[in-house]
Design an enzyme around this catalytic site. Structure first.
Site, PDB file in Angstrom:
ATOM      1  N   GLU A 120      45.708  16.911 -11.264  1.00 18.99           N
ATOM      2  CA  GLU A 120      44.496  16.619 -12.043  1.00 18.99           C
ATOM      3  C   GLU A 120      44.357  15.152 -12.420  1.00 18.99           C
ATOM      4  O   GLU A 120      43.253  14.645 -12.588  1.00 18.99           O
ATOM      5  CB  GLU A 120      44.475  17.470 -13.326  1.00 18.99           C
ATOM      6  N   GLU A 179      48.820  26.656 -12.180  1.00 24.45           N
ATOM      7  CA  GLU A 179      48.761  27.229 -13.535  1.00 24.45           C
ATOM      8  C   GLU A 179      48.588  28.746 -13.488  1.00 24.45           C
ATOM      9  O   GLU A 179      49.189  29.476 -14.279  1.00 24.45           O
ATOM     10  CB  GLU A 179      47.609  26.579 -14.318  1.00 24.45           C
ATOM     11  N   ALA A 190      41.205  24.729  -9.769  1.00 22.32           N
ATOM     12  CA  ALA A 190      39.883  25.107 -10.242  1.00 22.32           C
ATOM     13  C   ALA A 190      38.873  24.437  -9.306  1.00 22.32           C
ATOM     14  O   ALA A 190      39.201  23.460  -8.624  1.00 22.32           O
ATOM     15  CB  ALA A 190      39.697  24.627 -11.668  1.00 22.32           C
ATOM     16  N   GLY A 229      44.887  24.283 -11.162  1.00 24.31           N
ATOM     17  CA  GLY A 229      44.713  25.632 -11.701  1.00 24.31           C
ATOM     18  C   GLY A 229      45.429  26.695 -10.869  1.00 24.31           C
ATOM     19  O   GLY A 229      45.792  27.756 -11.389  1.00 24.31           O
TER      20      GLY A 229
HETATM   21  C1  HXC Z   1      36.691  22.803  -4.671  1.00 28.44           C
HETATM   22  C2  HXC Z   1      38.054  22.539  -2.863  1.00 28.44           C
HETATM   23  C3  HXC Z   1      39.186  22.402  -3.695  1.00 28.44           C
HETATM   24  C4  HXC Z   1      38.985  22.509  -5.113  1.00 28.44           C
HETATM   25  C5  HXC Z   1      39.829  22.220  -1.663  1.00 28.44           C
HETATM   26  N1  HXC Z   1      38.503  22.406  -1.612  1.00 28.44           N
HETATM   27  N2  HXC Z   1      40.261  22.208  -2.921  1.00 28.44           N
HETATM   28  N3  HXC Z   1      36.824  22.739  -3.349  1.00 28.44           N
HETATM   29  N4  HXC Z   1      37.715  22.713  -5.532  1.00 28.44           N
HETATM   30  N5  HXC Z   1      39.987  22.436  -5.983  1.00 28.44           N
HETATM   31  C6  HXC Z   1      37.653  22.471  -0.419  1.00 28.44           C
HETATM   32  C7  HXC Z   1      37.406  21.117   0.168  1.00 28.44           C
HETATM   33  O1  HXC Z   1      36.356  20.450  -0.510  1.00 28.44           O
HETATM   34  C8  HXC Z   1      37.013  21.476   1.590  1.00 28.44           C
HETATM   35  O2  HXC Z   1      35.703  21.953   1.586  1.00 28.44           O
HETATM   36  C9  HXC Z   1      37.905  22.678   1.873  1.00 28.44           C
HETATM   37  O3  HXC Z   1      38.317  23.201   0.595  1.00 28.44           O
HETATM   38  C10 HXC Z   1      39.178  22.322   2.625  1.00 28.44           C
HETATM   39  O4  HXC Z   1      39.818  21.259   1.939  1.00 28.44           O
HETATM   40  P1  HXC Z   1      40.279  19.905   2.640  1.00 28.44           P
HETATM   41  O5  HXC Z   1      40.460  18.890   1.572  1.00 28.44           O
HETATM   42  O6  HXC Z   1      39.363  19.550   3.761  1.00 28.44           O
HETATM   43  O7  HXC Z   1      41.686  20.333   3.246  1.00 28.44           O
HETATM   44  P2  HXC Z   1      42.986  19.445   3.492  1.00 28.44           P
HETATM   45  O8  HXC Z   1      42.617  18.115   4.053  1.00 28.44           O
HETATM   46  O9  HXC Z   1      43.930  20.320   4.255  1.00 28.44           O
HETATM   47  O10 HXC Z   1      43.598  19.186   2.028  1.00 28.44           O
HETATM   48  C11 HXC Z   1      44.075  20.255   1.251  1.00 28.44           C
HETATM   49  C12 HXC Z   1      44.270  19.800  -0.204  1.00 28.44           C
HETATM   50  C13 HXC Z   1      42.972  19.167  -0.729  1.00 28.44           C
HETATM   51  C14 HXC Z   1      45.439  18.796  -0.280  1.00 28.44           C
HETATM   52  C15 HXC Z   1      44.670  21.056  -1.019  1.00 28.44           C
HETATM   53  O11 HXC Z   1      41.897  20.061  -0.468  1.00 28.44           O
HETATM   54  C16 HXC Z   1      42.974  18.860  -2.190  1.00 28.44           C
HETATM   55  O12 HXC Z   1      43.555  17.871  -2.631  1.00 28.44           O
HETATM   56  N6  HXC Z   1      42.272  19.680  -2.977  1.00 28.44           N
HETATM   57  C17 HXC Z   1      42.087  19.441  -4.390  1.00 28.44           C
HETATM   58  C18 HXC Z   1      43.343  19.762  -5.151  1.00 28.44           C
HETATM   59  C19 HXC Z   1      43.157  19.497  -6.643  1.00 28.44           C
HETATM   60  O13 HXC Z   1      42.872  18.346  -7.045  1.00 28.44           O
HETATM   61  N7  HXC Z   1      43.288  20.542  -7.473  1.00 28.44           N
HETATM   62  C20 HXC Z   1      43.147  20.413  -8.901  1.00 28.44           C
HETATM   63  C21 HXC Z   1      41.740  20.728  -9.316  1.00 28.44           C
HETATM   64  S1  HXC Z   1      41.452  20.519 -11.010  1.00 28.44           S
HETATM   65  P3  HXC Z   1      34.540  21.220   2.493  1.00 28.44           P
HETATM   66  O14 HXC Z   1      33.301  21.990   2.145  1.00 28.44           O
HETATM   67  O15 HXC Z   1      34.550  19.800   2.085  1.00 28.44           O
HETATM   68  O16 HXC Z   1      35.026  21.422   3.895  1.00 28.44           O
HETATM   69  C22 HXC Z   1      42.108  21.892 -11.712  1.00 28.44           C
HETATM   70  C23 HXC Z   1      42.049  21.942 -13.219  1.00 28.44           C
HETATM   71  C24 HXC Z   1      42.288  23.334 -13.726  1.00 28.44           C
HETATM   72  O17 HXC Z   1      42.588  22.782 -11.097  1.00 28.44           O
HETATM   73  C25 HXC Z   1      41.958  23.416 -15.182  1.00 28.44           C
HETATM   74  C26 HXC Z   1      41.800  24.833 -15.683  1.00 28.44           C
HETATM   75  C27 HXC Z   1      40.446  25.415 -15.490  1.00 28.44           C
END
Ligand code: HXC
Length: 256
Positions: free
Chosen positions: A132, A112, A65, A109
């Site tokens: 998360e 999911e 998400a 997400g």
């Molecule tokens: C918003 C995101 C994002 C996310 C990545 N980006 N994941 N933006 N929400 N979930 C954005 C980054 O901010 C960045 O934008 C660009 O995508 C590229 O990501 P990087 O981190 O620079 O890439 P990399 O170093 O290759 O790392 C990849 C990654 C990392 C390991 C996937 O991005 C990451 O850990 N993302 C978050 C994963 C996460 O925590 N997901 C769970 C979310 S909570 P900029 O503008 O900075 O360049 C969830 C709850 C769901 O899903 C509940 C139901 C609704």
């Protein structure tokens, strides 16, 4: 609806939906999820379509998400808004089989969403995780339930409590995915799988999907009872007659 964050394309009887927000690794913001729900409903109501494939990019199916969108959400406003119920759960209401074709990250997400689909096909580059806990929250779109049912308590606990990712080979061993294919073949394999399903009786397909999903919702006796009733109901369809006649006449069935 004009789509900005997804793209759609029909290949034969398969409706393909491409999550297309590459700069954010397909982070699933409200707009993307609204567009996805609209496209899924559209294909579900289109009689020319027999199966749906949802896919992302080579780098990410979806990295979760949208954290930037969620950052300022508060309680109880978020609970009253029910953004998960309004958009995410649409995926679980689709009657036609939905295949998730996953390459790269399927996190939070994103994992999911894949698990809400009926079949997960993984590229050898796929990485699944529920990170998360690193954000001070827990999975919110079914992860604690669907991951646990798929891979069992111990592995689900480990992943959800530490945020550790699973690669494609481990996901296959743990029964999270149906099959792993080379990344270059992912979409073609998913469409081929969709075409195979779309060639079956659409009534039997919809009932089979519902019956398998019942296994998650009921006791064994109730599930078996549901299966028997729906199995018997199929003897009222022309597709049962066509399927069985075609077998006896040694020809391919034609399910219209
Ligand atoms: C918003 C995101 C994002 C996310 C990545 N980006 N994941 N933006 N929400 N979930 C954005 C980054 O901010 C960045 O934008 C660009 O995508 C590229 O990501 P990087 O981190 O620079 O890439 P990399 O170093 O290759 O790392 C990849 C990654 C990392 C390991 C996937 O991005 C990451 O850990 N993302 C978050 C994963 C996460 O925590 N997901 C769970 C979310 S909570 P900029 O503008 O900075 O360049 C969830 C709850 C769901 O899903 C509940 C139901 C609704």
């Amino acid at each position: 609806m004009d789509y900005e964050m997804i793209a759609t394309e029909t290949q034969g009887r398969v409706g393909l939906i491409l999550l297309n927000r590459p700069k954010a690794l397909n982070a699933l913001c409200d707009q993307l999820m609204t567009e996805l729900g609209d496209a899924l409903r559209g294909y579900d109501n289109d009689t020319a379509i027999g199966a749906i494939v949802v896919t992302g990019s080579e780098r990410a199916f979806a990295a979760g998400a949208d954290i930037k969108e969620m950052q300022n959400r508060t309680h109880p406003a978020t609970a009253l808004d029910d953004f998960i119920g309004k958009t995410w759960e649409v995926v679980t209401t689709i009657r036609k089989p939905v295949i998730a074709a996953v390459a790269g990250y399927a996190l939070g997400g994103g994992c999911e969403l894949a698990m809400m689909c009926d079949i997960v096909l993984a590229a050898d580059t796929a990485k699944f995780g529920q990170p998360e806990i690193n954000l001070g929250v827990i999975p919110g779109a079914g992860g604690t339930q669907r991951l646990t049912r798929a891979v069992g308590k111990s592995k689900a606990m480990e992943m959800i409590l530490t945020g550790r990712m699973m690669d494609a080979a481990e996901a296959e061993r743990a029964n999270l995915v149906a099959r792993v294919v080379p990344a270059a073949d992912l979409i073609a394999e998913a469409v081929k799988l969709g075409e195979t399903i779309a060639g079956m009786s659409p009534v039997a397909t919809a009932i089979a999907k519902r019956a398998v999903n019942r296994a998650y919702e009921t006791t064994l006796a109730e599930g078996v009872g549901y299966e028997r009733a729906t199995f018997l109901s199929l003897f009222g369809t022309p597709h049962q007659r066509e399927g069985m006649s075609a077998f006896i006449e040694k020809r391919k069935p034609e399910f219209s």
